[in-house]
Design an enzyme around this catalytic site. Structure first.
Site, PDB file in Angstrom:
ATOM      1  CB  THR A   1      -1.320  -0.055   1.396  1.00  0.00           C
ATOM      2  OG1 THR A   1      -2.350  -1.335   1.000  1.00  0.00           O
ATOM      3  CG2 THR A   1      -1.584   1.137   0.870  1.00  0.00           C
TER       4      THR A   1
ATOM      5  CG  HIS B   1      -5.289  -7.681   3.471  1.00  0.00           C
ATOM      6  ND1 HIS B   1      -4.068  -8.144   3.542  1.00  0.00           N
ATOM      7  CD2 HIS B   1      -4.903  -6.255   3.585  1.00  0.00           C
ATOM      8  CE1 HIS B   1      -3.072  -8.019   2.990  1.00  0.00           C
ATOM      9  NE2 HIS B   1      -4.538  -6.445   2.619  1.00  0.00           N
TER      10      HIS B   1
ATOM     11  CG  ASP C   1      -3.438  -0.075  -3.194  1.00  0.00           C
ATOM     12  OD1 ASP C   1      -4.085  -0.576  -3.545  1.00  0.00           O
ATOM     13  OD2 ASP C   1      -3.153   0.403  -2.203  1.00  0.00           O
TER      14      ASP C   1
HETATM   15 ZN   LIG Z   1      -3.183  -1.830  -0.645  1.00  0.00          ZN
END
Ligand SMILES: [Zn+2]
Ligand SMILES: *[C@@H]1O[C@H](CO)[C@@H](O)[C@H](O)[C@H]1NC(C)=O
Ligand SMILES: *[C@@H]1O[C@H](CO)[C@@H](O)[C@H](O)[C@H]1NC(C)=O
Ligand SMILES: *[C@@H]1O[C@H](CO)[C@@H](O)[C@H](O)[C@H]1NC(C)=O
Length: 485
Positions: free
Chosen positions: A141, A264, A307
């Site tokens: 990130t 995640h 990203d």
């Molecule tokens: Zn990220």
């Protein structure tokens, strides 16, 4: 203190791993296209790039041109069509505005999981990176968000990981570090205000840092607070358009933690991701509606991107450093991060070269579980397309981990199943989105995938300002933007 973006990113519990066969091609950058499919990609590019070729032909004054991004190294033959599209004039705004929106961890392809009517408005009437936006390595990130706004690879902008230790001072960088010394390069908000224009940031890694004439002005620079509801972020950005015309910031950022947050926890293929995408689409809908109500939707250059992507990490695809003890002991104190970026700095007195040789000997011996999925390099010997060596901050030993694998120190009972990113940026799973809509973007255009370091020059070109030197190609914007009159 503001809390770090994207909390669990590469905690070592998300540790992952690398592969040796990751990088069979080491040319500067076809990296992103799988070698086997390079010619297919070329053909696809030829077809897809038709709409850009038209204005590119204008821009260059001839009918053949080389795609500015050397990475794609294809040339696009323009058609002989005479239907040339120019950038559209502003109807209400008095100056060009770029609104840069990041949806963290929006892997390329998530947009096909469900109906995304608002995002589709941007795509159908805007310009899309046909096979997604390519992140920089490591696909984390902070390094990526800062590459997007500086046009620099992490080795040059200094944010080489989400956390790291400066080997000279011993100081620790974390996602809450706002001292200017960490953040090299010139981010867009600084470029914009240095040249007398206004900028606003509703969250972006590095935006709270005072640099040049950017001092993170109150009301125009929000301190990171993940609890602020997404709707409130959108509404605050919309209010900037209620300011007197000359006060409206030329450059604005907006950031959402989703769908990275869900990715995640559950990996990229869970219905929770689909739900998160529906929510992101609703936010884009809220934004579009607000802009329409103010009569400026067609005037604003909206760039919606991510990203990095996300890959599932399940089924105990693990590599343990302790398993290498027979060849070399790697104490945890040497390890700056486990995975998906394995970064090791042995203490003075140890030869990094020697450590690399012994680790690889063990990994290739056939006696280390999953050893073949990790290859360790001296940073100078990493494939050059990763651009990950020219910084004293990068530890001398870097491991590349196979997609979906993780590296951990020692065996444990812990079982988890989730998602991770940070791997080689050549993996398709690490790709993210690029959708752009507005007066400088062609309607319904597809452009070949490109690296996010190109975005800096794209934004400065739209705003008509001089950018700082960076790793993007100066001719890239001509291949993507409509020519101005
Ligand atoms: Zn990220
Ligand atoms: C695309 O733009 C045209 C012209 O402004 C408009 O009529 C049309 O509804 C738009 N399409 C979408 C999908 O928003
Ligand atoms: C963060 O945002 C929440 C929700 O708006 C708010 O209640 C809280 O006070 C904010 N925290 C800080 C430190 O400003
Ligand atoms: C990236 O840009 C920086 C700053 O302009 C420059 O020093 C560096 O050589 C560039 N690196 C590459 C690989 O282009």
């Amino acid at each position: 203190m503001p809390i770090p973006l994207s909390t669990k990113e590469d905690d070592d519990e998300y540790a992952s791993s690398t592969t040796k066969a990751l990088l069979p091609f080491d040319t500067d950058y076809s990296s992103t296209q799988k070698p086997s499919s390079r010619s297919t990609v070329l053909i696809i590019s030829l077809v897809l790039a038709t709409c850009i070729a038209l204005f590119a032909a204008i821009a260059f004054g001839f009918l053949f041109f080389t795609v500015p991004d050397s990475s794609t190294s294809s040339s696009i033959a323009s058609s002989t069509s005479t239907n040339i599209e120019y950038s559209r004039s502003l109807t209400k705004l008095k100056h060009p505005v770029v609104l840069l929106i990041s949806s963290d961890g929006f892997r390329f392809g998530y947009q096909y999981k469900t109906d995304v009517p608002s995002i589709n408005r941007l795509i159908q009437n805007g310009t899309e990176a046909e096979l997604g936006l390519i992140p920089v390595f490591p696909t984390l990130t902070f390094p990526n968000h800062y590459s997007i706004v500086t046009g620099l690879y992490p080795a040059y902008h200094g944010i080489i990981n989400n956390y790291f230790t400066d080997p000279e001072t011993g100081d620790r960088f974390s996602m809450a570090s706002h001292e200017p010394k960490w953040w090299l390069g010139e981010p867009l908000w600084e470029t914009v205000v240095n040249q007398g224009l206004k900028a606003s940031t509703y969250f972006w890694p590095g935006s709270e840092v005072h640099k040049g004439s950017w001092n993170c002005p109150k009301d125009y620079c929000m301190f990171y607070n993940e609890s602020v509801p997404f709707e409130e972020r959108v509404d605050t950005v919309l209010k900037y358009f209620d300011l007197p015309a000359s006060e409206i910031p030329s450059f604005m950022t907006l950031y959402f933690e989703d769908p990275d947050h869900q990715g995640h926890k559950v990996g990229p293929d869970d219905p929770q991701i689909t739900e998160a995408i529906v929510e992101v689409d609703k936010l884009i809908g809220r934004l579009i509606l607000g802009l329409e109500q103010r009569g400026v939707f067609e005037d604003v250059n909206i760039i919606l991107l991510g990203d990095h992507g996300m890959v599932g990490t399940c089924d105990r695809k693990l590599i343990f450093l302790d398993d290498l003890a027979k060849w070399i002991e790697i104490p945890k104190e040497w390890v700056q991060s486990y995975s998906p970026l394995l970064a090791i700095r042995p203490p003075p007195g140890y030869s990094s070269k020697d450590v690399v040789a012994k680790m690889n000997e063990g990994l290739k011996s056939g006696n280390v579980e999953n050893g073949q999925y990790l290859t360790v390099y001296l940073k100078e010997e990493l494939p050059s397309r990763l651009h990950y060596s020219s910084s004293y901050r990068i530890p001398p030993i870097i491991g590349l981990i196979a997609e979906g694998f993780k590296v951990e120190q020692k065996r444990s009972k812990r079982q988890e199943c989730g998602g991770a990113h940070g791997y080689d940026n050549a993996f398709f799973s690490m790709r993210t989105i690029f959708f752009a809509h507005g007066p400088r973007f062609g309607r319904g255009c597809k452009v070949p995938s490109f690296e996010n370091i190109q975005i800096y020059n794209l934004v400065t070109t739209i705003l008509g300002i001089q950018g700082a030197s960076n790793n993007g190609s100066v001719s890239f914007p001509q291949g993507v933007l409509l020519p101005s009159h």
